[in-house]
Design a protein around this motif. Structure first.
Motif, short mmCIF file in Angstrom:
data_model
loop_
_atom_site.label_atom_id
_atom_site.label_comp_id
_atom_site.label_asym_id
_atom_site.label_seq_id
_atom_site.Cartn_x
_atom_site.Cartn_y
_atom_site.Cartn_z
N LEU A 7 0.77 -1.28 -0.08
CA LEU A 7 0.09 0.00 0.15
C LEU A 7 0.99 1.28 0.06
O LEU A 7 1.74 1.51 0.86
CB LEU A 7 -0.77 0.01 1.11
N VAL A 53 -0.89 -0.84 -4.25
CA VAL A 53 -2.09 0.05 -4.09
C VAL A 53 -1.67 1.27 -4.08
O VAL A 53 -0.57 1.49 -3.02
CB VAL A 53 -3.18 -0.24 -3.31
N GLY A 87 -6.48 2.96 -4.62
CA GLY A 87 -6.83 3.07 -3.36
C GLY A 87 -8.02 3.85 -2.87
O GLY A 87 -8.33 4.64 -3.66
N LEU A 115 -12.28 -2.19 -2.64
CA LEU A 115 -10.78 -2.73 -2.15
C LEU A 115 -11.03 -4.08 -1.52
O LEU A 115 -9.92 -4.91 -1.79
CB LEU A 115 -10.57 -1.64 -1.14
N ASP A 129 1.90 -1.46 4.70
CA ASP A 129 1.51 -0.12 4.59
C ASP A 129 2.61 1.01 4.39
O ASP A 129 3.26 1.12 5.69
CB ASP A 129 0.42 0.41 5.77
N THR A 131 2.30 3.79 2.81
CA THR A 131 1.43 5.28 2.40
C THR A 131 2.24 6.38 3.22
O THR A 131 2.86 6.41 4.32
CB THR A 131 0.02 5.11 2.68
N HIS A 156 -6.48 7.01 6.03
CA HIS A 156 -6.56 5.91 5.31
C HIS A 156 -5.71 4.54 5.90
O HIS A 156 -6.13 3.53 5.63
CB HIS A 156 -5.77 6.24 4.02
N TYR A 160 -7.41 0.82 5.75
CA TYR A 160 -6.77 -0.32 5.20
C TYR A 160 -6.46 -1.37 6.18
O TYR A 160 -6.89 -2.58 5.61
CB TYR A 160 -5.48 0.10 4.53
#
Ligand SMILES: NC(=O)c1ccc[n+]([C@@H]2O[C@H](COP(=O)([O-])OP(=O)(O)OC[C@H]3O[C@@H](n4cnc5c(N)ncnc54)[C@H](O)[C@@H]3O)[C@@H](O)[C@H]2O)c1
Length: 390
Positions: A7, A53, A87, A115, A129, A131, A156, A160
């Motif tokens: 992600l 994503v 995403g 998703l 993750d 991100t 987010h 997720y």
């Protein structure tokens, strides 16, 4: 093989995807991977990046091959097989990113369902993750998580993580500062869904060095007077940290260790301080620590470093993916303090006391021997069953 879903296909995730492929082909040495030489049944070559994503319109729809090239790295052709999927942008994606996201034109419920379908199709063992930093609060009960997801009030990473845990049988590795492993609700949910959450916020640069220096001073009975530690970098992560909310989120995870290591909290200034584009990903780190020695004499230490930020994280990702997979296989659910204490800035579960990384490393090795032993016992058991049957 360990199926990994990424992600946030930023610099760290891209160096990871590029590096894993090179490791598999024997094109590089496994430097910067703390447990590279420790065999716990999940080889470096067993990692397969199967999905990615992001919400950046520049990346969504491109292959990992193309994204890795955007970062100036020469990718292996196999990276063409994975396409970056859209995403959820929610309210927490930085405003400087021009998005192409599931929730651009759809309701949140519909976007989330898409998703989740994607996660079901991909069947990842580990979701990582990486991100952009998001600010969050810890969540104590699962109803609060569900409520926040429905109302669109959670950032987010927490959404997720919710999607991952609703599926279950998966490990969620949170490399960024949002509260996931430090939210009791996520840890408890992971336990009941035969899943794992690891986090929060990976400690790669000055933070682990600072805590080890503080341990050194504490062991020698020196009284720390102040700690200043700052970073300036020129990558997108530093750009995002110029937004005050995100900077506070980082400061929180970076400062947490002082009291746990020293037993008191000296005056300190520990945070990313700026964005300077020409520095690129090789951040400038400065540290100043002063302390009282015998007889009241004051000593001080100044450390300066230039650190390639994203490769440092990518090396740890290799271990975290392997450890997450091995833990799940050994039937360890919830979270794993021994992993978090070594790799993370704010190790979960909530309230866990920080340890110096040099001590956490020894505990990590003991943990790894433990889960590997479980695996070996199981194999011996299988063999003895076969013998009995024969
Ligand atoms: N050494 C390090 O680089 C380091 C160390 C510890 C923690 N971290 C954390 O790891 C994360 C990634 O670092 P990076 O250097 O790769 O940053 P980056 O800015 O290069 O990458 C972040 C990626 O996340 C994407 N993104 C943003 N919002 C998203 C959303 N809602 N859904 C999906 N993708 C989204 C961005 O488009 C970008 O591609 C950051 O949160 C950072 O705080 C980095």
């Amino acid at each position: 093989m360990v199926r990994v879903m990424l992600l946030g296909q930023g610099f760290a995730a891209s160096v990871f995807a590029w590096g894993v492929m090179r490791l598999k082909k024997g094109l590089m040495e496994p430097y910067g991977i703390p447990l590279a030489r420790v065999d716990f049944g999940v080889p470096l070559t067993s990692i397969d990046v199967v999905a990615s994503v992001d919400v950046d319109a520049v990346k969504v729809g491109k292959s990992l091959y193309e994204v890795v090239r955007m970062y100036g790295l020469e990718p292996e052709p196999e990276l063409r097989e994975v396409t970056v999927m859209p995403g959820l942008k929610l309210e927490s994606t930085p405003s400087f990113i021009k998005t192409r996201a599931l929730d651009d034109n759809r309701s949140l419920a519909d976007s989330l369902a898409r998703l989740q379908e994607f996660i079901d199709e991909v069947k990842p063992h580990v979701i990582v993750d990486a991100t952009t930093t998001a600010r969050s609060s810890p969540l104590n009960v699962w109803e609060k998580v569900e409520d926040g997801v429905q109302k669109g009030t959670l950032p987010h990473p927490q959404v997720y993580a919710y999607a991952a845990l609703e599926r279950g049988d998966v490990a969620y590795v949170n490399l960024q500062p949002a509260h996931v492993a430090c939210s009791p609700a996520y840890v408890e949910r992971a336990r009941t869904k035969r899943a794992l959450v690891l986090g929060d916020d990976c400690a790669t640069g000055a933070t682990p060095l600072t805590v080890d220096i503080l341990e050194h001073l504490a062991e020698r009975g020196r009284r720390v007077l102040s700690v200043a530690q700052f970073n300036i970098g020129g990558n997108a992560d530093f750009l995002s940290l110029t937004e005050p909310d995100r900077n506070v989120a980082k400061e929180e995870t970076k400062s947490g260790s002082l009291r746990d290591i020293l037993g008191y909290e000296p005056p300190h200034f520990i945070r990313p301080t700026g964005y300077l584009e020409p520095l690129g990903d090789k951040k400038f780190v400065a540290m100043h620590v002063q302390w009282i020695s015998f007889g009241g004499f004051v000593d001080e230490m100044i450390v300066n470093m230039r650190i390639n930020d994203s490769p440092a994280l990518a090396g740890y990702m290799v271990d975290l993916v392997r450890l997450a997979y091995a833990s799940l296989k050994a039937g360890v659910y919830g979270t794993v303090p021994e992993i978090n204490l070594f790799y993370m800035k704010r190790p979960g579960p909530q309230g866990l006391k920080h340890k110096p990384k040099i001590i956490a490393y020894q505990d990590l090795l003991r943990y790894v021997r433990g889960i590997a032993a479980i695996d070996i016992v199981e194999r011996v058991f299988e063999v003895s069953q076969i013998r009995v049957a024969g």
